[in-house]
Write an enzyme that holds these catalytic residues in place. Sequence first.
Site, PDB file in Angstrom:
ATOM      1  N   GLY A 153      74.884  75.054  87.365  1.00  0.00           N
ATOM      2  CA  GLY A 153      74.558  75.149  88.790  1.00  0.00           C
ATOM      3  C   GLY A 153      75.811  75.331  89.620  1.00  0.00           C
ATOM      4  N   ASN A 154      75.705  75.128  90.909  1.00  0.00           N
ATOM      5  CA  ASN A 154      76.889  75.216  91.777  1.00  0.00           C
ATOM      6  C   ASN A 154      76.741  74.238  92.942  1.00  0.00           C
ATOM      7  OD1 ASN A 154      75.643  76.619  94.140  1.00  0.00           O
ATOM      8  ND2 ASN A 154      75.256  78.196  92.590  1.00  0.00           N
ATOM      9  N   HIS A 155      77.784  74.168  93.781  1.00  0.00           N
ATOM     10  CA  HIS A 155      77.840  73.127  94.823  1.00  0.00           C
ATOM     11  C   HIS A 155      77.122  73.496  96.122  1.00  0.00           C
ATOM     12  CE1 HIS A 155      80.580  70.695  92.545  1.00  0.00           C
ATOM     13  NE2 HIS A 155      81.408  71.713  92.374  1.00  0.00           N
ATOM     14  N   ALA A 156      76.419  74.626  96.162  1.00  0.00           N
ATOM     15  CA  ALA A 156      75.814  75.042  97.440  1.00  0.00           C
ATOM     16  C   ALA A 156      74.851  73.970  97.959  1.00  0.00           C
ATOM     17  CB  ALA A 156      75.063  76.355  97.253  1.00  0.00           C
ATOM     18  N   ALA A 208      73.262  80.778  97.007  1.00  0.00           N
ATOM     19  CA  ALA A 208      74.349  80.923  96.034  1.00  0.00           C
ATOM     20  C   ALA A 208      73.682  81.040  94.665  1.00  0.00           C
ATOM     21  CB  ALA A 208      75.269  79.727  96.096  1.00  0.00           C
TER      22      ALA A 208
END
Length: 403
Positions: free
Chosen positions: A211-214, A279
Site C-alpha cells: 500500500g502507500n501513505h495516501a 494514489a
Amino acid sequence: MVLQGKKVLLAVSGSIAAYKAPMLVRLLVKKSCVVRVVLTKSAADFVSPLTLSTLTDAPVEVDFFNRESPEKGWSNHVDMALWADLMIIAPVSSNTLSKMASGQSDNLLLAAFMSAKCPVYFAPAMDLDMYKNEATKENIEKLISRGYHCIPSESGELASGLVGEGRMAEPENIVAFVEQSLIDQQPLRGKTVMVNAGPTREAIDPVRFIGNHASGKMGHALATEAARLGAKVHLILGPTGIPFDYSGMKVTHVESTQEMYEACAAIFPDADLAVFSAAVADYRPAKRHEQKVKKSEANLEISLEPTVDILKTLGHQKKSEQIVIGFALETENAIEYATKKLHTKNADFIVCNVAGEHTGFAHDTNEVTVIAKDESQAHFPLTEKTQLAKYLWNHFIKSLATS
Ligand code: CTP
C-alpha cells in the site's frame, strides 16, 4: 435544501422592522440553519434579546463587552464573522447602511460585518424619503459594487404612515432571496462530479498488502467543495483510517486498484467532471496467496505485475464534453513529468504536487501547480487542503468558462 446546516449570523440594526427579526430566525431555523444574532443597542429597544436568544438557543450579542456577565469577557466579532457561512443584516437602518458603506466599526454589528469573509446580505428598511435620498442610493450601490447582496426593500405602508418604498422585505422574501442567490452561486449545479481518492491495497496474502501513505484528504476536500458548489458528487475512496464527513456525497469504499477501477468505470460515463486524485498502486503481487505466507530463512521474492492505469484507461474513453483532472506526485523534474502524464493519460488538467515536508501524502497542507492541456501553468502556494480545494475548483471553473 441550499440553506440546510448553514451557520447564519443575523445582524439586526435599529429600525422598527427589527420586530420581524424573530420571524426571520424562525424561518431560518425551520430550514435547519444554525442561527446566531448580533444586535445594535438601538435594535435591542425594538426587539427583545431574550426572544431572539430563546429562538436561537444561543446568547445574543449586543456589546463588545458583556457588562452584565463580565466573566463572559469580550465578544469576539472576528470569531463570530468567521464562524458564519453567511451573514444577513436585516433590517439595515439608514444610519447602519451609511456606516457600512463608509467602513465604520463603532459597534459589534459593524465590526462583525467588516470582518466577514462569507456572503453578506443586507435588507434596507427606512422611511420613504430617506430611502429615496441620493446618499442612500449611493450607499447601496457602493455596497453592491463591493460584492454584498442587497435584498430590495418592498413597497407598502411605512411606520411613519407614508406609503411607498423602504419597507424591509418580508422575512419569507428574505429567505427566498438568499436561497435563490446561493443557488445562483453554485456553478456546479446540475453537474455530476466523480472523485477518486486515497490509497489502494494490493493483497499479498489474507493478512498482508502492498500500500502507500495516501490519506485521501485532498480528494475528500475536492469532493466536499464540489458538493458545496452544487454538484452531485460520487467519491470512490480507497482504505484510509480518517473519519471523513461524507455529507452531500455518495461514497463507494474500495480496496484494490481493480476494485477502484471497476467503481470508477461504472460512474465515469455519467460524470461531467472526473477527478483522479487517488494514489493508485502501479503494481500488485502476481499471485495472491490463499493462506498466510509462512516465515522461512530464505529471502522472499514477490513477483509484481502492473495494475490497470485508471486515469489513462478512462481518460482515453472520455467524450468531448467530459472534463478529466488528473494528479501527479513527483519527487524530481515535476513539471516535465506531470506534463507528460497530462498528455499520455488524455487529461484536461493535471495537478502536480511534489512530495515534501508539508506537501503531498497525508499532510493537511499542499502546494501544487495546475497544468492545463495547452501547457499553461497556475501555481498555488502552500495552503490547507480544504482551502486549496476551493482555489482549484475556482480555477477549473474559470478556465473552462473562458476556454
Ligand atoms: N493513476 C491511475 N492508475 C494507476 C496509476 C496512476 O489512475 N494505476 C493516476 C493517479 O490517480 C494520478 C495519475 O494517474 O491521477 C498520476 O499518478 P502518479 O502516481 O503520479 O503517476 P504514475 O502514472 O503512476 O507514474 P509514476 O508512478 O511512474 O510517476
